[in-house]
Enzyme design. Structure first.
Site, PDB file in Angstrom:
ATOM      1  N   CYS A  49      -8.774  48.031  62.446  1.00  0.00           N
ATOM      2  CA  CYS A  49      -8.892  49.499  62.363  1.00  0.00           C
ATOM      3  C   CYS A  49      -7.586  50.239  62.159  1.00  0.00           C
ATOM      4  O   CYS A  49      -7.586  51.458  62.055  1.00  0.00           O
ATOM      5  CB  CYS A  49      -9.502  50.008  63.664  1.00  0.00           C
ATOM      6  SG  CYS A  49      -8.370  49.770  65.074  1.00  0.00           S
ATOM      7  N   SER A  50      -6.453  49.547  62.124  1.00  0.00           N
ATOM      8  CA  SER A  50      -5.188  50.264  62.338  1.00  0.00           C
ATOM      9  C   SER A  50      -4.401  50.593  61.073  1.00  0.00           C
ATOM     10  O   SER A  50      -3.474  51.422  61.128  1.00  0.00           O
ATOM     11  CB  SER A  50      -4.301  49.434  63.271  1.00  0.00           C
ATOM     12  OG  SER A  50      -4.171  48.120  62.768  1.00  0.00           O
ATOM     13  N   THR A  51      -4.707  49.954  59.965  1.00  0.00           N
ATOM     14  CA  THR A  51      -3.977  50.238  58.720  1.00  0.00           C
ATOM     15  C   THR A  51      -4.957  50.111  57.549  1.00  0.00           C
ATOM     16  O   THR A  51      -6.095  49.669  57.720  1.00  0.00           O
ATOM     17  CB  THR A  51      -2.819  49.225  58.490  1.00  0.00           C
ATOM     18  OG1 THR A  51      -3.351  47.903  58.536  1.00  0.00           O
ATOM     19  CG2 THR A  51      -1.720  49.345  59.524  1.00  0.00           C
ATOM     20  N   GLU A  75      -1.621  44.611  66.794  1.00  0.00           N
ATOM     21  CA  GLU A  75      -0.379  45.318  66.486  1.00  0.00           C
ATOM     22  C   GLU A  75       0.656  45.110  67.573  1.00  0.00           C
ATOM     23  O   GLU A  75       0.319  44.773  68.711  1.00  0.00           O
ATOM     24  CB  GLU A  75      -0.670  46.824  66.330  1.00  0.00           C
ATOM     25  CG  GLU A  75      -1.666  47.154  65.229  1.00  0.00           C
ATOM     26  CD  GLU A  75      -1.179  46.774  63.825  1.00  0.00           C
ATOM     27  OE1 GLU A  75       0.038  46.560  63.639  1.00  0.00           O
ATOM     28  OE2 GLU A  75      -2.016  46.687  62.912  1.00  0.00           O
ATOM     29  N   ASP A 111      -6.370  39.538  69.365  1.00  0.00           N
ATOM     30  CA  ASP A 111      -6.821  38.704  68.257  1.00  0.00           C
ATOM     31  C   ASP A 111      -8.344  38.789  68.073  1.00  0.00           C
ATOM     32  O   ASP A 111      -9.103  38.229  68.864  1.00  0.00           O
ATOM     33  CB  ASP A 111      -6.400  37.252  68.536  1.00  0.00           C
ATOM     34  CG  ASP A 111      -6.790  36.326  67.405  1.00  0.00           C
ATOM     35  OD1 ASP A 111      -7.272  36.817  66.361  1.00  0.00           O
ATOM     36  OD2 ASP A 111      -6.609  35.106  67.572  1.00  0.00           O
ATOM     37  N   LEU A 139     -10.553  42.858  58.335  1.00  0.00           N
ATOM     38  CA  LEU A 139      -9.373  42.075  58.726  1.00  0.00           C
ATOM     39  C   LEU A 139      -8.659  41.534  57.490  1.00  0.00           C
ATOM     40  O   LEU A 139      -9.299  41.111  56.531  1.00  0.00           O
ATOM     41  CB  LEU A 139      -9.775  40.875  59.579  1.00  0.00           C
ATOM     42  CG  LEU A 139     -10.315  41.123  60.982  1.00  0.00           C
ATOM     43  CD1 LEU A 139     -10.513  39.790  61.688  1.00  0.00           C
ATOM     44  CD2 LEU A 139      -9.389  42.005  61.781  1.00  0.00           C
ATOM     45  N   ALA A 140      -7.356  41.535  57.539  1.00  0.00           N
ATOM     46  CA  ALA A 140      -6.549  40.803  56.555  1.00  0.00           C
ATOM     47  C   ALA A 140      -5.513  40.057  57.371  1.00  0.00           C
ATOM     48  O   ALA A 140      -4.685  40.676  58.042  1.00  0.00           O
ATOM     49  CB  ALA A 140      -5.885  41.761  55.580  1.00  0.00           C
ATOM     50  N   TYR A 235      -6.121  35.977  42.236  1.00  0.00           N
ATOM     51  CA  TYR A 235      -7.002  36.557  43.257  1.00  0.00           C
ATOM     52  C   TYR A 235      -8.446  36.082  43.095  1.00  0.00           C
ATOM     53  O   TYR A 235      -8.882  35.162  43.771  1.00  0.00           O
ATOM     54  CB  TYR A 235      -6.907  38.096  43.253  1.00  0.00           C
ATOM     55  CG  TYR A 235      -7.313  38.676  44.571  1.00  0.00           C
ATOM     56  CD1 TYR A 235      -6.393  39.244  45.440  1.00  0.00           C
ATOM     57  CD2 TYR A 235      -8.639  38.626  44.994  1.00  0.00           C
ATOM     58  CE1 TYR A 235      -6.764  39.726  46.679  1.00  0.00           C
ATOM     59  CE2 TYR A 235      -9.028  39.108  46.233  1.00  0.00           C
ATOM     60  CZ  TYR A 235      -8.089  39.663  47.063  1.00  0.00           C
ATOM     61  OH  TYR A 235      -8.471  40.138  48.295  1.00  0.00           O
ATOM     62  N   LEU A 273      -5.014  48.564  45.986  1.00  0.00           N
ATOM     63  CA  LEU A 273      -4.154  49.639  46.485  1.00  0.00           C
ATOM     64  C   LEU A 273      -2.988  49.047  47.262  1.00  0.00           C
ATOM     65  O   LEU A 273      -3.080  47.918  47.739  1.00  0.00           O
ATOM     66  CB  LEU A 273      -4.947  50.504  47.460  1.00  0.00           C
ATOM     67  CG  LEU A 273      -5.752  51.626  46.852  1.00  0.00           C
ATOM     68  CD1 LEU A 273      -6.556  52.312  47.939  1.00  0.00           C
ATOM     69  CD2 LEU A 273      -4.826  52.655  46.208  1.00  0.00           C
TER      70      LEU A 273
HETATM   71  P1  NAD Z   1      -4.150  45.771  56.075  1.00  0.00           P
HETATM   72  O1  NAD Z   1      -3.108  44.733  56.200  1.00  0.00           O
HETATM   73  O2  NAD Z   1      -3.723  47.165  55.826  1.00  0.00           O
HETATM   74  O3  NAD Z   1      -5.084  45.787  57.401  1.00  0.00           O
HETATM   75  C1  NAD Z   1      -5.405  44.652  58.126  1.00  0.00           C
HETATM   76  C2  NAD Z   1      -5.993  45.029  59.476  1.00  0.00           C
HETATM   77  O4  NAD Z   1      -6.387  43.830  60.136  1.00  0.00           O
HETATM   78  C3  NAD Z   1      -5.029  45.732  60.433  1.00  0.00           C
HETATM   79  O5  NAD Z   1      -5.725  46.705  61.185  1.00  0.00           O
HETATM   80  C4  NAD Z   1      -4.578  44.610  61.385  1.00  0.00           C
HETATM   81  O6  NAD Z   1      -4.186  45.044  62.686  1.00  0.00           O
HETATM   82  C5  NAD Z   1      -5.861  43.826  61.456  1.00  0.00           C
HETATM   83  N1  NAD Z   1      -5.690  42.436  61.859  1.00  0.00           N
HETATM   84  C6  NAD Z   1      -5.067  41.428  61.194  1.00  0.00           C
HETATM   85  N2  NAD Z   1      -5.160  40.279  61.909  1.00  0.00           N
HETATM   86  C7  NAD Z   1      -5.873  40.562  63.023  1.00  0.00           C
HETATM   87  C8  NAD Z   1      -6.312  39.812  64.130  1.00  0.00           C
HETATM   88  N3  NAD Z   1      -6.080  38.508  64.243  1.00  0.00           N
HETATM   89  N4  NAD Z   1      -7.005  40.468  65.116  1.00  0.00           N
HETATM   90  C9  NAD Z   1      -7.266  41.792  65.031  1.00  0.00           C
HETATM   91  N5  NAD Z   1      -6.892  42.542  63.985  1.00  0.00           N
HETATM   92  C10 NAD Z   1      -6.201  41.950  63.006  1.00  0.00           C
HETATM   93  O7  NAD Z   1      -5.145  45.243  54.956  1.00  0.00           O
HETATM   94  P2  NAD Z   1      -6.125  45.943  53.901  1.00  0.00           P
HETATM   95  O8  NAD Z   1      -5.504  45.847  52.560  1.00  0.00           O
HETATM   96  O9  NAD Z   1      -6.617  47.247  54.395  1.00  0.00           O
HETATM   97  O10 NAD Z   1      -7.298  44.878  53.906  1.00  0.00           O
HETATM   98  C11 NAD Z   1      -8.503  45.042  54.629  1.00  0.00           C
HETATM   99  C12 NAD Z   1      -9.623  44.368  53.864  1.00  0.00           C
HETATM  100  O11 NAD Z   1      -9.781  45.030  52.595  1.00  0.00           O
HETATM  101  C13 NAD Z   1      -9.322  42.886  53.529  1.00  0.00           C
HETATM  102  O12 NAD Z   1     -10.511  42.159  53.617  1.00  0.00           O
HETATM  103  C14 NAD Z   1      -8.854  42.961  52.080  1.00  0.00           C
HETATM  104  O13 NAD Z   1      -9.056  41.759  51.388  1.00  0.00           O
HETATM  105  C15 NAD Z   1      -9.771  44.069  51.565  1.00  0.00           C
HETATM  106  N6  NAD Z   1      -9.327  44.696  50.298  1.00  0.00           N
HETATM  107  C16 NAD Z   1      -8.041  45.109  50.126  1.00  0.00           C
HETATM  108  C17 NAD Z   1      -7.661  45.643  48.898  1.00  0.00           C
HETATM  109  C18 NAD Z   1      -6.244  46.111  48.655  1.00  0.00           C
HETATM  110  O14 NAD Z   1      -5.869  46.273  47.499  1.00  0.00           O
HETATM  111  N7  NAD Z   1      -5.461  46.345  49.669  1.00  0.00           N
HETATM  112  C19 NAD Z   1      -8.598  45.806  47.875  1.00  0.00           C
HETATM  113  C20 NAD Z   1      -9.922  45.426  48.099  1.00  0.00           C
HETATM  114  C21 NAD Z   1     -10.280  44.853  49.328  1.00  0.00           C
END
Ligand code: NAD
Length: 392
Positions: A49-51, A75, A111, A139-140, A235, A273
């Site tokens: 939820c944080s980023t 975080e 986690d 999650l990522a 990808y 993005l």
């Molecule tokens: P991000 O890195 O901004 O966010 C990841 C989030 O996961 C954060 O809130 C982090 O705290 C949390 N996280 C990571 N490991 C964790 C753990 N072990 N326990 C709890 N929380 C955990 O990533 P994002 O780009 O927003 O990606 C989110 C989803 O969107 C992913 O599935 C990604 O593949 C998908 N996505 C991203 C894009 C892009 O271009 N960024 C495009 C399409 C889909």
């Protein structure tokens, strides 16, 4: 402490509390200006939820639909001497905004792959929220500890089948250069599926369902990136793409398994993005800086918050949302349509170190990158002394 960005490779190792709060505020303000989401969610769990997209999902649910939100993230807390991670400050800022808007909120830092954090979430939901009507899985992560065996799995970003040489952009050095990526082994593919595939999403839903905390007609979504020809080798058709295919398997399995509550599970395909996750993927920073250029010219550029607001209004909470053949929702059409891709491909063929700043949206990319960490906002005083120790 005066906090200036410390960029190392594809990441910024510190973050600015005031700038992160500004980042959250801008997304909240944008959602408040949009029409309320009709029949939107009321009790939402956002895992990640944080980023990035997860934060945008939480903001959209809370401020677009008045939802109570439980967020899970991983975080680093700040100390007197060291800044916390951006997601820490974003969460603190979200709490403050939700408090001011009289919305209920709670966040759990730990986690999400572990059963302990799942249980803590269930306990909180039982005590304070009743039943959840939307679960966002965002999650990522580069690694996951299997909660049953304790084994640690690491995901890799590698092509499948053969070696791949392409261009990439080095954020730190501002340099376009060639990169050669070796093909993944079968084990690499399996490990990446284990981390970024659907298994943990299914585990969350099972435990929430078995605890009786999912509402009838509950929806859940996990996010994917499908992209097109330029990004497929690293990808869509690569290790991470294999993991994302596993989300399709999981969404069908979830629909079948939880018919008693009429659960609807969607994989939602979003546009590329700048986020902390995408910055780490070779090719993506260069590709994204080119699509920014083309999509801004076309007037179709969107950030995380615009994408997710549309996902809610045109997808999850629309009367008859459009689905692809695999049953997925798509918010990526402005990026992946043929005309736009043709323009991006033409730029891709021409882009070099020398013309990068001219052909790509270098400024836009960099600004978004810095803003992920709370830097680069013109109305934040980056020479001011700030206390990094923000609590939530
Ligand atoms: P991000 O890195 O901004 O966010 C990841 C989030 O996961 C954060 O809130 C982090 O705290 C949390 N996280 C990571 N490991 C964790 C753990 N072990 N326990 C709890 N929380 C955990 O990533 P994002 O780009 O927003 O990606 C989110 C989803 O969107 C992913 O599935 C990604 O593949 C998908 N996505 C991203 C894009 C892009 O271009 N960024 C495009 C399409 C889909």
């Amino acid at each position: 402490m005066v906090i200036k960005p410390k960029i190392r490779g594809f990441i910024c190792t510190n973050s600015h509390p005031v700038g992160c709060a500004e980042n959250v505020k801008r997304q909240v303000d944008w959602v408040k200006q949009q029409p309320k989401i009709e029949n939107g969610p009321k009790n939402v769990l956002v895992i990640g939820c944080s980023t990035g997209y997860g934060l945008a999902s939480r903001i959209t649910a809370a401020f677009g639909s008045g939802a109570d939100t439980l967020g899970v993230c991983f975080e680093k807390e700040p100390t007197e001497k060291r800044t916390g991670t951006a997601g820490w400050y974003n969460t603190a800022a979200f709490h403050q905004q939700a408090e001011e808007a009289d919305l209920n909120y709670h966040s759990i830092n730990g986690d999400a792959f572990s059963d302990e954090i799942k249980q803590q979430s269930i306990d909180y939901i039982k005590q304070h929220m009743g039943k959840i009507d939307l679960v966002v899985y965002s999650l990522a992560s580069p690694k996951r500890k299997d909660p049953e065996t304790g084994e640690l799995f690491s995901s890799v970003l590698k092509p499948v089948g053969k070696q791949y040489t392409t261009k990439t952009y080095h954020t730190d050095r501002d340099e376009v250069h060639e990169v050669t990526l070796d093909p993944a082994t079968d084990e690499d593919i399996e490990n990446t599926i284990k981390v970024m595939g659907g298994e943990d999403w299914e585990r969350w839903i099972k435990q929430l369902h078995d605890a009786g905390v999912l509402a009838k007609n509950c929806q859940t979504t996990a996010y994917t990136y499908i992209g097109k020809k330029l990004t497929w080798p690293i990808y869509g058709h690569a290790t991470i793409g294999r993991a994302k295919e596993d989300l399709d398997r999981a969404s069908s399995a979830l629909d079948d398994t939880y018919q008693d509550i009429n659960l609807k599970a969607y994989v939602s395909s979003l546009k590329a993005l700048v986020t902390q996750a995408s910055s780490a993927i070779p090719v993506m920073p260069l590709y994204i800086s080119l699509i920014y250029k083309v999509m801004k010219e076309e007037g179709t550029h969107e950030g995380c918050i615009e994408q997710i607001y549309r996902l809610f209004t045109e997808g999850l909470y629309a009367d008859s949302p459009e689905l692809d053949d695999a049953g997925r929702l798509h918010m990526d059409g402005y990026e992946t349509n043929e005309a736009t891709q043709a323009k991006i491909e033409a730029l891709w063929d021409r882009v070099t170190q020398d013309n990068f700043h001219e052909l790509a949206d270098y400024e836009g990319y960099h600004q978004d990158f810095l803003r992920l960490f709370g830097f680069g906002f013109e109305n934040v005083d980056y020479d001011a002394d700030v206390n990094p120790k923000v609590n939530w």
